[in-house]
Design a protein around this motif. Structure first.
Motif, PDB file in Angstrom:
ATOM      1  N   ARG B 186       0.834  -1.209   0.000  1.00  0.00           N
ATOM      2  CA  ARG B 186       0.000   0.000   0.000  1.00  0.00           C
ATOM      3  C   ARG B 186       0.871   1.263   0.000  1.00  0.00           C
ATOM      4  O   ARG B 186       0.558   2.234  -0.685  1.00  0.00           O
ATOM      5  CB  ARG B 186      -0.918  -0.015   1.223  1.00  0.00           C
ATOM      6  CG  ARG B 186      -1.663   1.259   1.446  1.00  0.00           C
ATOM      7  CD  ARG B 186      -2.798   1.090   2.406  1.00  0.00           C
ATOM      8  NE  ARG B 186      -3.961   0.524   1.739  1.00  0.00           N
ATOM      9  CZ  ARG B 186      -5.195   0.497   2.272  1.00  0.00           C
ATOM     10  NH1 ARG B 186      -5.399   0.978   3.473  1.00  0.00           N
ATOM     11  NH2 ARG B 186      -6.202  -0.012   1.605  1.00  0.00           N
ATOM     12  N   GLU B 189       2.030   1.707  -3.532  1.00  0.00           N
ATOM     13  CA  GLU B 189       0.944   2.162  -4.408  1.00  0.00           C
ATOM     14  C   GLU B 189       0.608   3.635  -4.159  1.00  0.00           C
ATOM     15  O   GLU B 189       0.373   4.395  -5.106  1.00  0.00           O
ATOM     16  CB  GLU B 189      -0.305   1.303  -4.175  1.00  0.00           C
ATOM     17  CG  GLU B 189      -0.198  -0.066  -4.834  1.00  0.00           C
ATOM     18  CD  GLU B 189      -1.046  -1.133  -4.139  1.00  0.00           C
ATOM     19  OE1 GLU B 189      -2.072  -0.769  -3.521  1.00  0.00           O
ATOM     20  OE2 GLU B 189      -0.662  -2.323  -4.201  1.00  0.00           O
ATOM     21  N   ALA B 190       0.578   4.029  -2.876  1.00  0.00           N
ATOM     22  CA  ALA B 190       0.257   5.418  -2.552  1.00  0.00           C
ATOM     23  C   ALA B 190       1.337   6.357  -3.080  1.00  0.00           C
ATOM     24  O   ALA B 190       1.020   7.409  -3.658  1.00  0.00           O
ATOM     25  CB  ALA B 190       0.105   5.577  -1.033  1.00  0.00           C
ATOM     26  N   ALA B 193       0.971   6.582  -6.866  1.00  0.00           N
ATOM     27  CA  ALA B 193      -0.213   7.365  -7.249  1.00  0.00           C
ATOM     28  C   ALA B 193       0.015   8.857  -7.024  1.00  0.00           C
ATOM     29  O   ALA B 193      -0.312   9.688  -7.888  1.00  0.00           O
ATOM     30  CB  ALA B 193      -1.440   6.893  -6.460  1.00  0.00           C
ATOM     31  N   ALA B 194       0.590   9.200  -5.871  1.00  0.00           N
ATOM     32  CA  ALA B 194       0.848  10.613  -5.569  1.00  0.00           C
ATOM     33  C   ALA B 194       1.873  11.186  -6.547  1.00  0.00           C
ATOM     34  O   ALA B 194       1.742  12.328  -7.004  1.00  0.00           O
ATOM     35  CB  ALA B 194       1.326  10.768  -4.127  1.00  0.00           C
ATOM     36  N   ALA B 197       0.293  11.875  -9.857  1.00  0.00           N
ATOM     37  CA  ALA B 197      -0.573  13.056  -9.770  1.00  0.00           C
ATOM     38  C   ALA B 197       0.235  14.350  -9.646  1.00  0.00           C
ATOM     39  O   ALA B 197      -0.347  15.437  -9.581  1.00  0.00           O
ATOM     40  CB  ALA B 197      -1.524  12.915  -8.589  1.00  0.00           C
ATOM     41  N   ALA B 199       2.356  15.185  -7.110  1.00  0.00           N
ATOM     42  CA  ALA B 199       2.535  15.675  -5.731  1.00  0.00           C
ATOM     43  C   ALA B 199       4.008  15.826  -5.341  1.00  0.00           C
ATOM     44  O   ALA B 199       4.320  16.528  -4.379  1.00  0.00           O
ATOM     45  CB  ALA B 199       1.831  14.750  -4.735  1.00  0.00           C
ATOM     46  N   TYR B 200       4.916  15.168  -6.082  1.00  0.00           N
ATOM     47  CA  TYR B 200       6.337  15.260  -5.729  1.00  0.00           C
ATOM     48  C   TYR B 200       7.135  16.058  -6.748  1.00  0.00           C
ATOM     49  O   TYR B 200       8.355  15.937  -6.839  1.00  0.00           O
ATOM     50  CB  TYR B 200       6.928  13.861  -5.531  1.00  0.00           C
ATOM     51  CG  TYR B 200       6.198  13.090  -4.449  1.00  0.00           C
ATOM     52  CD1 TYR B 200       6.116  13.593  -3.155  1.00  0.00           C
ATOM     53  CD2 TYR B 200       5.574  11.879  -4.727  1.00  0.00           C
ATOM     54  CE1 TYR B 200       5.423  12.928  -2.169  1.00  0.00           C
ATOM     55  CE2 TYR B 200       4.883  11.189  -3.751  1.00  0.00           C
ATOM     56  CZ  TYR B 200       4.811  11.720  -2.476  1.00  0.00           C
ATOM     57  OH  TYR B 200       4.127  11.053  -1.495  1.00  0.00           O
TER      58      TYR B 200
END
Lengths: 209, 209
Positions: B186, B189-190, B193-194, B197, B199-200
């Protein structure tokens, strides 16, 4: 005379409550100053200006004082912020955690308790209860985001809230990297993005590999 | 006779290297067994079956032994796995970190060193160097994902790798919640995904608020 009542039977504002408040403040100061291994009930009593006998009778061990301090911190912690959007709520959570961890007294206190928890099972349980209370306080912001249709219906609220704190604690404890407001905002954005993508959807029971 | 050469001048397989290996193994065992505060150079020498004088002359302090142990752990750590996809690589990283943290000896060792780092600046720096080396080892899996077009071009590789480890350390050190392979998956996967999107993505310089 000190009575043998536990913290659950305190009369708010009474002498018992004032003694507890003074002892917990003194314990927090001592923890922040010289860590868990330097904690001593006599020193705590002296700092709190409370009789040693009262402290020994009421708490008995430094571990019990730290457990009570964590209970009090969970009860006194700020209620969650409601901004109307998932990202807004998670950012408020991230900023609150970040400010706590960079605050000289609070940050030192958390480091001391976490260090103690690595080797003391009672402190580990007390600390876990503290985080459980904070997760319960903030989880509704995820539930509300689900209700608003921002997130998949079977998103695990606690997983989203954990994901906000995790990068902040990782920097504090492991990598010793800067921990400023931009790190908090990024943690919130990453948690929101991963949640929207379904990364925190509860796994189906007995899911085949 | 022991010479005063530092670890950088070891002849692999020579007596100096064998002494270092035995001392570092003994130090790791002692750390895992009774933590940093229980560490003692004499005890380490005895466990390693090496003369006390050699240990005192070569390392001098337990902090220096722990620093050298972390250097050795960074050098001996497994090279990154290349699976051909970002998610596969991050999952391999997450599983490696998870297995390390749940391993009785390794997990206890990390907890002990992290606890020591909360109050000892030298250990904090040594630990930060260890994580820096691991971030450098795994960051290319993010760079390759950018090259494959899986991620935005200005994604910060180290941020993605940190995001994989953070939830695992948070459970280990703060919330004391289960840390099994599904938690690792998990986390991977998180982070993926981030990252997808955005986010980094590295913040632009002097970005207006």
């Amino acid at each position: 005379m000190a009575t043998n009542t536990g913290p659950g039977t305190l009369r708010p504002g009474g002498r018992t409550a004032r003694v507890r408040e003074a002892v917990l403040r003194a314990a927090g100061d001592a923890l922040a100053e010289h860590g868990f291994t330097g904690l001593d009930l006599g020193d705590i009593a002296r700092r709190a200006d409370v009789g040693r006998t009262t402290v020994y009778r009421r708490w008995g061990t430094v571990t019990a004082v730290v457990a009570d301090l964590l209970t009090d911190m969970a009860e006194q912690s700020l209620p969650r912020t409601e901004t109307g959007s998932l990202l807004g709520d998670l950012r408020a959570n991230a900023r609150l955690v970040q400010r706590t961890l960079v605050d000289p007294r609070q940050g030192a206190l958390f480091k001391a308790v976490i260090a103690a928890a690595t080797s003391d099972p009672d402190t580990r349980r007390s600390l876990a209860r503290f985080y459980r209370a904070r997760l319960d306080e903030w989880s509704p912001c995820v539930t509300q985001a689900i209700e608003r249709g921002e997130l998949p219906a079977d998103t695990d609220p606690a997983e989203v809230i954990r994901a906000v704190s995790a990068p902040l604690y990782y920097r504090l404890l492991a990598t010793d990297e800067p921990l400023d407001a931009s790190v908090a905002d990024r943690a919130a954005e990453a948690a929101a993005a991963a949640a929207r993508a379904g990364a925190y959807v509860r796994p189906a029971e007995a899911k085949p590999e």
